[in-house]
Design an enzyme around this catalytic site. Structure first.
Site, PDB file in Angstrom:
ATOM      1  N   HIS A 143       0.814  -1.213   0.000  1.00 33.71           N
ATOM      2  CA  HIS A 143       0.000   0.000   0.000  1.00 33.71           C
ATOM      3  C   HIS A 143       0.854   1.273   0.000  1.00 33.71           C
ATOM      4  O   HIS A 143       0.359   2.347  -0.343  1.00 33.71           O
ATOM      5  CB  HIS A 143      -0.965   0.002   1.195  1.00 33.71           C
ATOM      6  CG  HIS A 143      -0.318   0.294   2.511  1.00 33.71           C
ATOM      7  ND1 HIS A 143       0.066  -0.697   3.402  1.00 33.71           N
ATOM      8  CD2 HIS A 143       0.016   1.472   3.106  1.00 33.71           C
ATOM      9  CE1 HIS A 143       0.590  -0.139   4.482  1.00 33.71           C
ATOM     10  NE2 HIS A 143       0.579   1.170   4.329  1.00 33.71           N
ATOM     11  N   ASP A 173       0.121  -7.620   1.263  1.00 33.05           N
ATOM     12  CA  ASP A 173       0.497  -6.215   1.443  1.00 33.05           C
ATOM     13  C   ASP A 173       2.010  -6.041   1.459  1.00 33.05           C
ATOM     14  O   ASP A 173       2.560  -5.272   2.239  1.00 33.05           O
ATOM     15  CB  ASP A 173      -0.109  -5.639   2.724  1.00 33.05           C
ATOM     16  CG  ASP A 173       0.035  -4.121   2.802  1.00 33.05           C
ATOM     17  OD1 ASP A 173       0.003  -3.478   1.734  1.00 33.05           O
ATOM     18  OD2 ASP A 173       0.189  -3.590   3.919  1.00 33.05           O
ATOM     19  N   SER A 255       5.047   1.264   9.351  1.00 32.68           N
ATOM     20  CA  SER A 255       4.470   0.254   8.481  1.00 32.68           C
ATOM     21  C   SER A 255       5.427  -0.016   7.325  1.00 32.68           C
ATOM     22  O   SER A 255       5.936   0.901   6.681  1.00 32.68           O
ATOM     23  CB  SER A 255       3.120   0.734   7.929  1.00 32.68           C
ATOM     24  OG  SER A 255       2.504  -0.276   7.168  1.00 32.68           O
TER      25      SER A 255
END
Length: 400
Positions: A143, A173, A255
């Site tokens: 993402h 992801d 992240s």
């Protein structure tokens, strides 16, 4: 001359003898001479000296143990969830260990931005990545780079380079990107099967952004192989993640970065997407390092992950009486998939794949992990009040 003649009486002789001979008289009137005081003093000296020597040796041994213990590496892995770190010594060791891990891992952590301007000014459009090959290969979240017209990578020396996408996997992801560079510092990936519940977890993210530099959070491992069911928004395909759960915060800045053990080894890749989709507030999730290694191989080889699928969307069947069987109720069938070719239809209930009973999509995912594309599986289904056996050839799961 007799000595007795020098004294007036026997009593004077006795008194003189007691004075000169240092003697005692027992209850029977007999004279008992005490031992010489010099001998007593000598024995006392020996006792005192021996005591001092033993005390000195004990003190030396204890001091050496303390010194060696302080010099030894601090291993504080283990369950700290049962108590707050009230002891100041434990706090010091804990904080110092986190600092050491951050310093060790930080050179291999990069900041990533998919914006053309205002790099790293805000967490939106940015994230972290981990250098896993010294010639410029970086693993990050999908993402973070999804739909980017350009990707910028910032290193620990503040150098910024353009990056290209090598491969992506929307389901996990994860994405691999590459910059043109050499001799880069790399992170060490641990064997995540050796991670235990209660181990300390340290999430290291983008230490390079202007506003969000030094993003490090810590906690403990609260669960292993945690299963989170996430449906892809584009395809509706449901994926079961076996991930590491931690109470270390996973946010936009870290992240795509590393979840590390106390030795500075990567045990997982942080994922804000999974953490957000899980619905568990206050918990962070990371894809374990062993699965990441396999995904990296697939992305490096094929530019994508090749996964087998039946080609259905389903939910657990709901009991409506004696005629309803337990299994996966088929809501929809993907056109051109193995299930469609085999004749699986909506409203069918898949009860068994091979020799394994299935009750939900998680069960189906667990079964398919053991097979590959083009494998033929025998499926037992329930249709119109009757059981049927249908063979399905697994097709490739395609992400559009």
């Amino acid at each position: 001359m007799n000595n007795k003649d020098n004294y007036e009486s026997y009593e004077e002789i006795r008194d003189a003898m007691w004075k000169n001979a240092d003697c005692d008289q027992d209850i029977f009137g007999e004279i008992k001479f005490r031992k010489n005081n010099k001998k007593n003093y000598f024995k006392l000296f020996i006792k005192v000296f021996s005591f001092i020597l033993i005390a000195a040796l004990s003190g030396g041994i204890t001091a050496q143990y303390v010194v060696n213990k302080d010099k030894a590496p601090k291993d504080i892995t283990g369950n700290l969830s049962s108590g707050s770190l009230e002891n100041s010594n434990i706090k010091g060791v804990y904080s110092n260990s986190i600092s050491q891990v951050s310093e060790k891992v930080a050179p291999a952590i990069v900041g990533i931005s998919n914006k053309e301007q205002g790099l790293w000014d805000t967490p939106e459009g940015s994230g972290s990545g981990i250098i896993f090959k010294n010639d410029g290969y970086i693993i990050t979240n999908y993402h973070v780079v999804e739909g980017a017209s350009q990707i910028k990578v910032k290193f620990s020396n503040d150098k910024v380079l353009n990056a290209t996408v090598v491969g992506t996997d929307a389901i996990s992801d994860l994405a691999v990107i590459k910059v043109e560079a050499s001799n880069l510092p790399i992170a060490t990936f641990a064997d995540s099967s050796k991670v235990n519940v209660g181990d300390i977890a340290i999430a290291v993210g983008n230490p390079l952004g202007e506003q969000f530099s030094g993003m490090v959070t810590s906690g403990i491992i609260s669960a292993l192989d945690r299963k989170v069911n996430i449906a892809d928004k584009k395809t509706g395909e449901q994926t079961m993640y076996k991930i590491i759960e931690t109470d270390a915060s996973i946010n936009a800045e870290n992240s795509g970065g590393a979840l590390c053990n106390i030795y500075g080894e990567v045990i997982g890749i942080n994922s804000l997407k999974i953490s957000s989709a899980s619905g568990d507030h206050g918990m962070g999730f990371a894809i374990n390092a062993n699965e990441v290694k396999e995904i990296i191989k697939g992305l490096m080889t094929n530019g994508k992950m090749i996964r087998p699928t039946l080609g259905i969307y389903g939910v657990p069947s709901i009991s409506k009486g004696n005629d309803t069987k337990k299994g996966v109720y088929v809501q929809d069938v993907i056109s051109g998939s193995g299930a469609a070719v085999a004749g699986i239809m909506p409203s069918d209930i898949i009860m068994q794949i091979g020799d394994t009973s299935v009750r939900n999509m998680e069960d189906i995912s667990n079964v398919l992990e053991k097979f590959k594309i083009s494998d033929r599986l025998s499926c037992k289904i329930w249709r119109n009040g009757k059981a049927q056996n249908i063979n399905i050839i697994l097709s490739e799961l395609k992400i559009h």
